[in-house]
Design a protein around this motif. Structure first.
Motif, mmCIF file in Angstrom:
data_model
loop_
_atom_site.group_PDB
_atom_site.id
_atom_site.type_symbol
_atom_site.label_atom_id
_atom_site.label_comp_id
_atom_site.label_asym_id
_atom_site.label_seq_id
_atom_site.Cartn_x
_atom_site.Cartn_y
_atom_site.Cartn_z
ATOM 1 N N VAL A 78 -23.789 -38.946 -105.562
ATOM 2 C CA VAL A 78 -24.674 -37.785 -105.732
ATOM 3 C C VAL A 78 -23.865 -36.502 -105.880
ATOM 4 N N SER A 79 -22.886 -36.305 -105.017
ATOM 5 C CA SER A 79 -22.074 -35.087 -105.097
ATOM 6 C C SER A 79 -21.312 -35.023 -106.411
ATOM 7 N N SER A 80 -20.855 -36.174 -106.912
ATOM 8 C CA SER A 80 -20.114 -36.195 -108.181
ATOM 9 C C SER A 80 -21.021 -35.796 -109.346
ATOM 10 N N ILE A 81 -22.258 -36.275 -109.337
ATOM 11 C CA ILE A 81 -23.200 -35.922 -110.402
ATOM 12 C C ILE A 81 -23.502 -34.430 -110.364
ATOM 13 N N ILE A 82 -23.789 -33.918 -109.178
ATOM 14 C CA ILE A 82 -24.146 -32.504 -109.048
ATOM 15 C C ILE A 82 -22.959 -31.605 -109.405
ATOM 16 N N ASN A 83 -21.763 -31.976 -108.989
ATOM 17 C CA ASN A 83 -20.576 -31.186 -109.337
ATOM 18 C C ASN A 83 -20.376 -31.137 -110.838
ATOM 19 N N ALA A 84 -20.604 -32.272 -111.510
ATOM 20 C CA ALA A 84 -20.465 -32.295 -112.975
ATOM 21 C C ALA A 84 -21.533 -31.423 -113.619
ATOM 22 N N LEU A 85 -22.776 -31.511 -113.153
ATOM 23 C CA LEU A 85 -23.865 -30.708 -113.719
ATOM 24 C C LEU A 85 -23.635 -29.209 -113.510
ATOM 25 N N MET A 86 -22.963 -28.857 -112.431
ATOM 26 C CA MET A 86 -22.691 -27.451 -112.142
ATOM 27 C C MET A 86 -21.858 -26.810 -113.255
ATOM 28 N N ILE A 87 -21.036 -27.605 -113.939
ATOM 29 C CA ILE A 87 -20.167 -27.079 -114.997
ATOM 30 C C ILE A 87 -20.801 -27.224 -116.378
ATOM 31 N N MET A 88 -21.717 -28.189 -116.512
ATOM 32 C CA MET A 88 -22.299 -28.486 -117.819
ATOM 33 C C MET A 88 -23.129 -27.323 -118.373
ATOM 34 N N HIS A 89 -23.224 -27.266 -119.709
ATOM 35 C CA HIS A 89 -24.142 -26.343 -120.365
ATOM 36 C C HIS A 89 -25.521 -26.995 -120.398
ATOM 37 N N ILE A 90 -26.482 -26.382 -119.715
ATOM 38 C CA ILE A 90 -27.849 -26.892 -119.709
ATOM 39 C C ILE A 90 -28.684 -26.032 -120.654
ATOM 40 N N THR A 91 -29.301 -26.676 -121.620
ATOM 41 C CA THR A 91 -30.113 -25.975 -122.613
ATOM 42 C C THR A 91 -31.572 -26.395 -122.445
ATOM 43 N N GLN A 92 -32.453 -25.762 -123.239
ATOM 44 C CA GLN A 92 -33.864 -26.157 -123.200
ATOM 45 C C GLN A 92 -34.026 -27.620 -123.576
ATOM 46 N N GLU A 93 -33.179 -28.091 -124.517
ATOM 47 C CA GLU A 93 -33.281 -29.479 -124.979
ATOM 48 C C GLU A 93 -32.784 -30.476 -123.931
ATOM 49 N N THR A 94 -31.828 -30.062 -123.095
ATOM 50 C CA THR A 94 -31.249 -30.998 -122.116
ATOM 51 C C THR A 94 -31.730 -30.733 -120.694
ATOM 52 N N CYS A 95 -32.718 -29.842 -120.541
ATOM 53 C CA CYS A 95 -33.219 -29.504 -119.207
ATOM 54 C C CYS A 95 -33.930 -30.712 -118.592
ATOM 55 N N PRO A 96 -33.873 -30.855 -117.295
ATOM 56 C CA PRO A 96 -34.504 -32.011 -116.647
ATOM 57 C C PRO A 96 -36.026 -31.937 -116.692
ATOM 58 N N THR A 97 -36.641 -33.088 -116.502
ATOM 59 C CA THR A 97 -38.094 -33.154 -116.404
ATOM 60 C C THR A 97 -38.541 -32.633 -115.046
ATOM 61 N N GLU A 98 -39.847 -32.459 -114.898
ATOM 62 C CA GLU A 98 -40.371 -31.971 -113.619
ATOM 63 C C GLU A 98 -40.033 -32.943 -112.491
ATOM 64 N N ARG A 99 -40.131 -34.244 -112.768
ATOM 65 C CA ARG A 99 -39.809 -35.245 -111.750
ATOM 66 C C ARG A 99 -38.344 -35.168 -111.350
ATOM 67 N N GLN A 100 -37.474 -34.946 -112.327
ATOM 68 C CA GLN A 100 -36.043 -34.865 -112.033
ATOM 69 C C GLN A 100 -35.713 -33.611 -111.237
ATOM 70 N N VAL A 101 -36.403 -32.511 -111.526
ATOM 71 C CA VAL A 101 -36.210 -31.285 -110.740
ATOM 72 C C VAL A 101 -36.667 -31.512 -109.298
#
Length: 444
Positions: A225-248
């Motif tokens: 979990v920490s590895s996924i979140i650390n990677a997402l912290m650096i990633m470019h998140i756009t409208q197209e790649t934004c998570p779904t409501e369930r994922q949020v």
């Protein structure tokens, strides 16, 4: 931890030298069978776990022999056994990492990562991951010339598909370990070269998918979990790649569990990546998803039956942490998230969390507060602008005497608030806690 072999240091070193000699000779003579080669490499792997035995493995000639077996030999079992020896050596010492690069095998490691094989994914991701520490590795070249980003994203897509398929009962034994090595590699590449983050954009939805289907460890902020979140912290998140409501909701659930599982001082570092990802998400999310984030993190109308920050809900706990004297970094990240969820509007911000919680952040960030906001009717006739509580819910009876512990917490909160106000230069008043101590009205 691996148990050390029974040989003494001298015996183990002599055995390692003997094994390497046989393996090196066979690269030219080719007299050994694949099974014999694998057996020799297995013995070398076990002995090589002890650094006292491994001087000849760490040497450039030893790494060259292992690289030839790892990258040039056709038999997959033999090749992967050699890669295990290499990964062990690179973990134990820095020199083998640079030797592998100098021999030209960094490129070949990235090229071979294109293979759809979980053992290869585990071994090669670990080897390239270790190359990111104290070497001259050219990560840009590995990404742009040898398709490292494509390989990482393809592997993560495979793991996302695996986790979302309820019929996938025959899991490969290396699945979880391979995924973890890929996540670690993704983080190190993008952390070392943030300009490459855009090349990994296609894996952002897969990271959110993996996070929403991954069984959460206890406590939650551990690998993977920490590895996924650390990677997402650096990633470019756009409208197209934004998570779904369930994922949020899963991301907020992880934050909620973390607030309960960790001590306050631990949260000052551990929880920041989760909050940073939530900030990125709310910035790019659709209106519906953004409303979901606001409903989960901002105090609701039910909370206004008391002064905001009381109770055990996630918004209440976040509010209390946002003014905690012991949190040097987390409190500002929390307040910033609240401010951004309030459309970066100071009036909305004060309405959402109350002036008592908003004042320090607004003053330290030099955000002007409209004078009308502090009128009694600024937030509507029934809201106290300071506490955020509904006026009708405020007690008409005198407040009960505070306990010593409550007095101490309130003194700490006021101390921090006034120090932050003074630091901005907006006000020039004496901290009342200092004054009380000087006048003998505050007991230590």
């Amino acid at each position: 931890m691996f148990a050390r072999p029974a040989q003494t240091s001298g015996q183990g070193k002599a055995k390692v030298d003997e094994l390497l000699k046989k393996l090196t000779a066979d690269l030219h003579d080719e007299k050994l069978s694949a099974a014999q080669r694998k057996s020799l490499l297995e013995q070398l792997k076990v002995l090589g776990r002890d650094p006292d035995n491994s001087e000849s493995i760490f040497a450039k000639t030893g790494i060259e022999t292992l690289c030839e077996y790892g990258f040039e030999v056709a038999e997959l079992d033999v090749s992967q056994e050699a890669l295990r020896c290499l990964a062990n050596a690179m973990l134990l010492q820095e020199a083998p990492r640079q030797h592998l690069l100098d021999l030209g095998y960094g490129d070949k490691a990235a090229q071979r990562l294109r293979n759809d094989d979980r053992n290869d994914e585990f071994l090669l991701s670990r080897i390239i991951f270790l190359l990111t520490y104290k070497t001259t590795v050219d990560l840009v070249e590995l990404v742009e010339k040898h398709e490292l980003a494509n390989s990482i994203c393809r592997n993560l897509a495979g793991h996302a598909d695996r986790l979302t398929d309820p019929t996938n009962q025959l899991a490969h034994p290396m699945n979880d370990m391979a995924m973890l090595e890929t996540l670690k590699l993704l983080y190190n590449v993008t952390a070392n070269k943030p300009e490459l983050a855009a090349r990994f954009a296609s894996c952002v939805p897969d990271l959110f998918s993996i996070l929403s289907h991954q069984k959460l460890p206890v406590p939650p902020l551990q690998v993977p979990v920490s590895s996924i979140i650390n990677a997402l912290m650096i990633m470019h998140i756009t409208q197209e790649t934004c998570p779904t409501e369930r994922q949020v909701q899963q991301l907020v659930h992880i934050l909620d569990l973390s607030m309960k599982a960790y001590q306050e001082k631990e949260l000052d570092k551990a929880a920041i990546p989760v909050l940073m990802v939530l900030r990125k998400v709310q910035e790019k999310a659709s209106p519906d998803v953004r409303k979901s984030v606001q409903s989960l993190l901002l105090p609701n109308e039910e909370a206004r039956s008391k002064p905001l920050g009381q109770g055990d809900s996630l918004p209440s706990r976040l509010l209390r942490l946002s003014i905690s004297p012991s949190l040097t970094e987390l409190r500002d990240v929390i307040s910033t998230l609240f401010y951004e969820l309030s459309d970066s509007n100071p009036t909305t911000f004060i309405h959402n969390i109350g002036y008592g919680y908003a004042a320090g952040y607004l003053s330290t960030h030099k955000i002007e507060v409209p004078e009308t906001m502090m009128r009694a009717d600024a937030q509507g006739a029934d809201i106290n602008p300071i506490t955020g509580q509904r006026l009708a819910a405020e007690s008409k009876d005198p407040e009960p005497e505070m306990t010593d512990e409550e007095k101490e917490r309130e003194a700490e909160r006021l101390f921090v608030l006034f120090e932050r106000l003074k630091a901005t230069g907006v006000v020039n008043v004496e901290n009342p806690v200092h004054q009380a101590m000087r006048e003998g009205r505050f007991d230590n």
